[in-house]
Design an enzyme around this catalytic site. Structure first.
Site, PDB file in Angstrom:
ATOM      1  N   GLU A  87      -5.154   3.817   6.413  1.00  0.00           N
ATOM      2  CA  GLU A  87      -4.897   3.577   4.997  1.00  0.00           C
ATOM      3  C   GLU A  87      -5.593   4.668   4.176  1.00  0.00           C
ATOM      4  O   GLU A  87      -5.141   5.037   3.100  1.00  0.00           O
ATOM      5  CB  GLU A  87      -5.454   2.192   4.631  1.00  0.00           C
ATOM      6  CG  GLU A  87      -4.817   1.581   3.418  1.00  0.00           C
ATOM      7  CD  GLU A  87      -5.829   1.117   2.416  1.00  0.00           C
ATOM      8  OE1 GLU A  87      -6.352   1.976   1.684  1.00  0.00           O
ATOM      9  OE2 GLU A  87      -6.084  -0.096   2.354  1.00  0.00           O
TER      10      GLU A  87
ATOM     11  N   ARG B 104       0.831  -1.217   0.000  1.00  0.00           N
ATOM     12  CA  ARG B 104       0.000   0.000   0.000  1.00  0.00           C
ATOM     13  C   ARG B 104       0.868   1.271   0.000  1.00  0.00           C
ATOM     14  O   ARG B 104       0.508   2.277   0.610  1.00  0.00           O
ATOM     15  CB  ARG B 104      -0.954   0.028   1.201  1.00  0.00           C
ATOM     16  CG  ARG B 104      -1.987  -1.074   1.210  1.00  0.00           C
ATOM     17  CD  ARG B 104      -2.970  -0.965   0.049  1.00  0.00           C
ATOM     18  NE  ARG B 104      -4.108  -1.847   0.241  1.00  0.00           N
ATOM     19  CZ  ARG B 104      -4.138  -3.148  -0.061  1.00  0.00           C
ATOM     20  NH1 ARG B 104      -3.065  -3.727  -0.590  1.00  0.00           N
ATOM     21  NH2 ARG B 104      -5.223  -3.854   0.139  1.00  0.00           N
TER      22      ARG B 104
ATOM     23  N   SER C 171     -10.836  -0.856   3.390  1.00  0.00           N
ATOM     24  CA  SER C 171     -10.052  -0.979   4.623  1.00  0.00           C
ATOM     25  C   SER C 171      -9.655   0.409   5.112  1.00  0.00           C
ATOM     26  O   SER C 171      -9.022   1.160   4.379  1.00  0.00           O
ATOM     27  CB  SER C 171      -8.775  -1.776   4.369  1.00  0.00           C
ATOM     28  OG  SER C 171      -9.077  -3.073   3.940  1.00  0.00           O
TER      29      SER C 171
HETATM   30  N1  EPU Z   1     -10.573 -10.937  10.377  1.00  0.00           N
HETATM   31  C1  EPU Z   1     -11.322 -11.060  11.520  1.00  0.00           C
HETATM   32  N2  EPU Z   1     -12.348 -10.188  11.720  1.00  0.00           N
HETATM   33  C2  EPU Z   1     -12.665  -9.218  10.846  1.00  0.00           C
HETATM   34  C3  EPU Z   1     -11.886  -9.064   9.682  1.00  0.00           C
HETATM   35  C4  EPU Z   1     -10.839  -9.941   9.453  1.00  0.00           C
HETATM   36  O1  EPU Z   1     -11.064 -11.934  12.340  1.00  0.00           O
HETATM   37  O2  EPU Z   1     -13.605  -8.475  11.118  1.00  0.00           O
HETATM   38  C5  EPU Z   1      -9.483 -11.888  10.114  1.00  0.00           C
HETATM   39  C6  EPU Z   1      -9.864 -12.813   8.964  1.00  0.00           C
HETATM   40  O3  EPU Z   1     -10.578 -13.919   9.383  1.00  0.00           O
HETATM   41  C7  EPU Z   1      -8.514 -13.207   8.410  1.00  0.00           C
HETATM   42  C8  EPU Z   1      -7.676 -11.961   8.644  1.00  0.00           C
HETATM   43  O4  EPU Z   1      -8.335 -11.214   9.656  1.00  0.00           O
HETATM   44  O5  EPU Z   1      -7.948 -14.257   9.152  1.00  0.00           O
HETATM   45  C9  EPU Z   1      -7.489 -11.131   7.396  1.00  0.00           C
HETATM   46  O6  EPU Z   1      -8.756 -10.753   6.858  1.00  0.00           O
HETATM   47  P1  EPU Z   1      -9.052 -10.693   5.266  1.00  0.00           P
HETATM   48  O7  EPU Z   1      -8.505 -11.880   4.591  1.00  0.00           O
HETATM   49  O8  EPU Z   1     -10.468 -10.335   5.070  1.00  0.00           O
HETATM   50  O9  EPU Z   1      -8.145  -9.534   4.737  1.00  0.00           O
HETATM   51  P2  EPU Z   1      -7.745  -8.137   5.400  1.00  0.00           P
HETATM   52  O10 EPU Z   1      -6.362  -8.258   5.890  1.00  0.00           O
HETATM   53  O11 EPU Z   1      -8.802  -7.717   6.344  1.00  0.00           O
HETATM   54  C10 EPU Z   1      -6.725  -7.216   3.149  1.00  0.00           C
HETATM   55  C11 EPU Z   1      -6.765  -5.917   2.411  1.00  0.00           C
HETATM   56  C12 EPU Z   1      -8.060  -5.791   1.596  1.00  0.00           C
HETATM   57  C13 EPU Z   1      -8.107  -6.958   0.619  1.00  0.00           C
HETATM   58  C14 EPU Z   1      -8.040  -8.274   1.417  1.00  0.00           C
HETATM   59  C15 EPU Z   1      -7.957  -9.460   0.506  1.00  0.00           C
HETATM   60  C16 EPU Z   1      -5.489  -4.295   3.698  1.00  0.00           C
HETATM   61  C17 EPU Z   1      -5.532  -3.129   4.624  1.00  0.00           C
HETATM   62  N3  EPU Z   1      -6.670  -4.793   3.349  1.00  0.00           N
HETATM   63  O12 EPU Z   1      -7.795  -7.177   4.110  1.00  0.00           O
HETATM   64  O13 EPU Z   1      -7.991  -4.584   0.850  1.00  0.00           O
HETATM   65  O14 EPU Z   1      -9.296  -6.927  -0.140  1.00  0.00           O
HETATM   66  O15 EPU Z   1      -6.844  -8.286   2.241  1.00  0.00           O
HETATM   67  O16 EPU Z   1      -6.693  -9.498  -0.118  1.00  0.00           O
HETATM   68  O17 EPU Z   1      -4.404  -4.734   3.297  1.00  0.00           O
HETATM   69  C18 EPU Z   1      -8.550  -2.257   0.923  1.00  0.00           C
HETATM   70  O18 EPU Z   1      -7.346  -2.040   0.881  1.00  0.00           O
HETATM   71  O19 EPU Z   1      -9.411  -1.326   0.949  1.00  0.00           O
HETATM   72  C19 EPU Z   1      -9.010  -3.644   0.953  1.00  0.00           C
HETATM   73  C20 EPU Z   1     -10.299  -3.965   1.070  1.00  0.00           C
END
Ligand code: EPU
Length: 340
Positions: free
Chosen positions: A333, A164, A238
């Protein structure tokens, strides 16, 4: 190109918060960008560049000029042995471009389906999802230098891409307007299914021999199930970045929370901000006009009638609580304007 005064911005951003630009110019070509910059030099004051408005929180009216990037066009400008070099106007919607690429059998962007925002904003923060980041398909970009009105080309190595991150958020922040981005796409698909949720979605759809289109459909399905549609519920994806912590902090947290998700990352260990916020009890937190999304704790939502400053306050409350409970500092972010 016309300069509009006191122009409303709510509908040009995905949070949908009330704010106005003192002056506003929609630019549909590089020449119009240069014209708007000349006007800005003459008048002075701050300048803000607006793309798809999907990564910004407006907490008040913006003085000076808001330049909205509306340069269009998607064209093949050359080829390499891998496939086409495709130049895209900075104002083209990112998802519209991903869909057009799939229609033309240009591969490599399918994991990045349904990311909101404009193509020109993509390199700024090296958008990424489901195991792919924009930089992997990036070839070059063109940008107008704000101080001189000159067009410059940036190759991959000029952009200092990171998670990012790019040079346009750091050393060159506020110095360039990106007008087009060129991608190196693929004739032969190289599917990236390593992100667990994708395999699961494909399995659930009964797909055994996935095509790029099937991967795109799977990503769209996953995103729709977790992320609110800005047309229905204001948000900017995010709100925080996933934090990278050192080995000591990681060890201390794993001792307390053995199931905590974590991933290797340059410079340390990346934690899931959504998980931390969720564990702290904020998921679904409701302040009437705004709150924390109930299916993804990393997303703050505007339900209607909120002011941007209230959402910023909520973000700060979440940050303070996560720091207090886990000793982890969450970085925003989303860009806050005017700068707090
Ligand atoms: N999780 C929770 N509770 C929640 C949300 C997430 O326990 O409310 C846990 C999930 O179960 C998982 C981990 O946290 O084990 C990661 O969650 P997820 O795979 O949904 O991805 P993220 O890290 O929350 C990132 C990006 C997203 C992107 C997804 C998929 C960032 C800040 N965000 O989210 O990007 O779509 O991975 O690759 O890096 C964005 O940048 O706006 C965005 C949506």
């Amino acid at each position: 190109m016309r300069i509009l005064d006191h122009h409303p911005l709510a509908e040009l951003t995905t949070f949908g918060l009330p704010a106005r630009a003192a002056h506003f110019a929609a630019c549909t070509s590089e020449d119009e960008v240069k014209e708007a910059l000349e006007w800005h030099h003459h008048r002075g004051g701050p300048l803000h560049i607006l793309g798809g408005g999907s990564n910004v929180l407006l907490t008040g009216d913006l003085p000076g000029l808001v330049l909205r990037m509306e340069v269009s066009g998607i064209r093949e400008i050359g080829r390499t042995e891998k496939g086409p070099l495709v130049q895209v106007g900075a104002g083209v919607g990112w998802h519209a471009f991903v869909m057009e690429a799939l229609d033309r059998n240009w591969y490599g962007l399918e994991n990045l389906s349904l990311i909101p925002g404009s193509t020109g904003a993509g390199p700024m923060q090296n958008i990424g999802a489901y195991g792919v980041e924009l930089e992997e398909r990036f070839h070059a970009l063109e940008a107008v230098e704000i101080a001189t009105g000159e067009t410059h080309r940036f190759d991959h190595s000029d952009c200092a891409f990171g998670y990012r991150e790019s040079v346009f958020k750091r050393a060159l922040k506020g110095r360039y307007v990106i007008t087009s981005v060129t991608f190196q796409l693929l004739d032969v698909p190289e599917l990236r299914l390593d992100y667990g949720a994708i395999r699961q979605a494909l399995e659930e759809a009964g797909v055994h021999d996935p095509t790029p289109r099937a991967v795109s459909d799977a990503v769209i399905g996953i995103r729709r199930s977790k992320l609110p549609d800005p047309a229905v519920l204001g948000n900017a994806g995010s709100f925080f970045k996933n934090p990278v912590v050192d080995a000591d902090r990681h060890a201390a947290l794993v001792a307390r929370f053995p199931d905590m998700p974590h991933y290797p990352a340059p410079g340390g260990i990346k934690l899931a901000a959504g998980w931390l916020i969720d564990q702290a009890g904020w998921k679904g937190h409701d302040r009437g006009t705004h709150g924390v999304h109930d299916r993804q704790a990393l997303v703050l939502v505007h339900k209607g009638g909120a002011q941007g400053a209230e959402i910023l306050q909520l973000a700060q409350d979440v940050q303070a609580d996560v720091l207090d409970r886990f000793g982890v500092k969450l970085e925003r972010e989303v860009n806050v304007l005017p700068a707090p």
